[in-house]
Design a protein around this motif. Structure first.
Motif, PDB file in Angstrom:
ATOM      1  N   ILE A   8       0.834  -1.205   0.000  1.00 13.40           N
ATOM      2  CA  ILE A   8       0.000   0.000   0.000  1.00 13.40           C
ATOM      3  C   ILE A   8       0.867   1.253   0.000  1.00 13.40           C
ATOM      4  N   ALA A  11       2.554   1.639  -3.431  1.00 18.64           N
ATOM      5  CA  ALA A  11       1.577   2.108  -4.421  1.00 18.64           C
ATOM      6  C   ALA A  11       1.322   3.602  -4.240  1.00 18.64           C
ATOM      7  N   GLU A  72      -1.517  -2.418  -5.443  1.00 20.09           N
ATOM      8  CA  GLU A  72      -2.480  -2.203  -4.367  1.00 20.09           C
ATOM      9  C   GLU A  72      -3.763  -3.017  -4.529  1.00 20.09           C
ATOM     10  N   TYR A  73      -4.163  -3.268  -5.739  1.00 22.11           N
ATOM     11  CA  TYR A  73      -5.426  -3.970  -5.926  1.00 22.11           C
ATOM     12  C   TYR A  73      -5.240  -5.436  -6.292  1.00 22.11           C
ATOM     13  N   LEU A  76      -2.176  -7.196  -3.852  1.00 22.58           N
ATOM     14  CA  LEU A  76      -2.642  -7.175  -2.465  1.00 22.58           C
ATOM     15  C   LEU A  76      -3.853  -8.066  -2.295  1.00 22.58           C
TER      16      LEU A  76
END
Length: 83
Positions: A8, A11, A72-73, A76
């Motif tokens: 996170i 990113a 991040e998406y 993660l």
């Protein structure tokens, strides 16, 4: 700092235009995933190379927002149950 937090944060750095600093942190972060591989479910192990390829392609194109999204998406989310 957990891998999730690192993803996170990294990113966020890419999104804020701190691409040089973030690009230096990316390889060690990716290497830190290697010890986790044997414990990941087979489906996750199969998806990981595709995501890593997409991340590298974004880095080559200097698509920092795309790279941030993958970190991040996609990555993660894929690792969310394991890290």
């Amino acid at each position: 700092m957990t891998i999730s937090t690192r993803l996170i944060t990294l990113a966020g750095q890419f999104r804020l235009g701190l691409a040089l600093d973030a690009a230096l942190e990316l390889p060690p972060l990716m290497k830190s995933l290697v010890p986790l591989l044997p414990a990941l479910p087979p489906a996750t192990q199969q998806q990981l190379p595709q995501i890593m390829s997409a991340i590298l392609a974004c880095q080559e194109r200097e698509d920092w927002l795309g790279l941030a999204d993958w970190l991040e998406y996609e990555l993660l989310h894929l690792l969310s149950d394991q890290v």
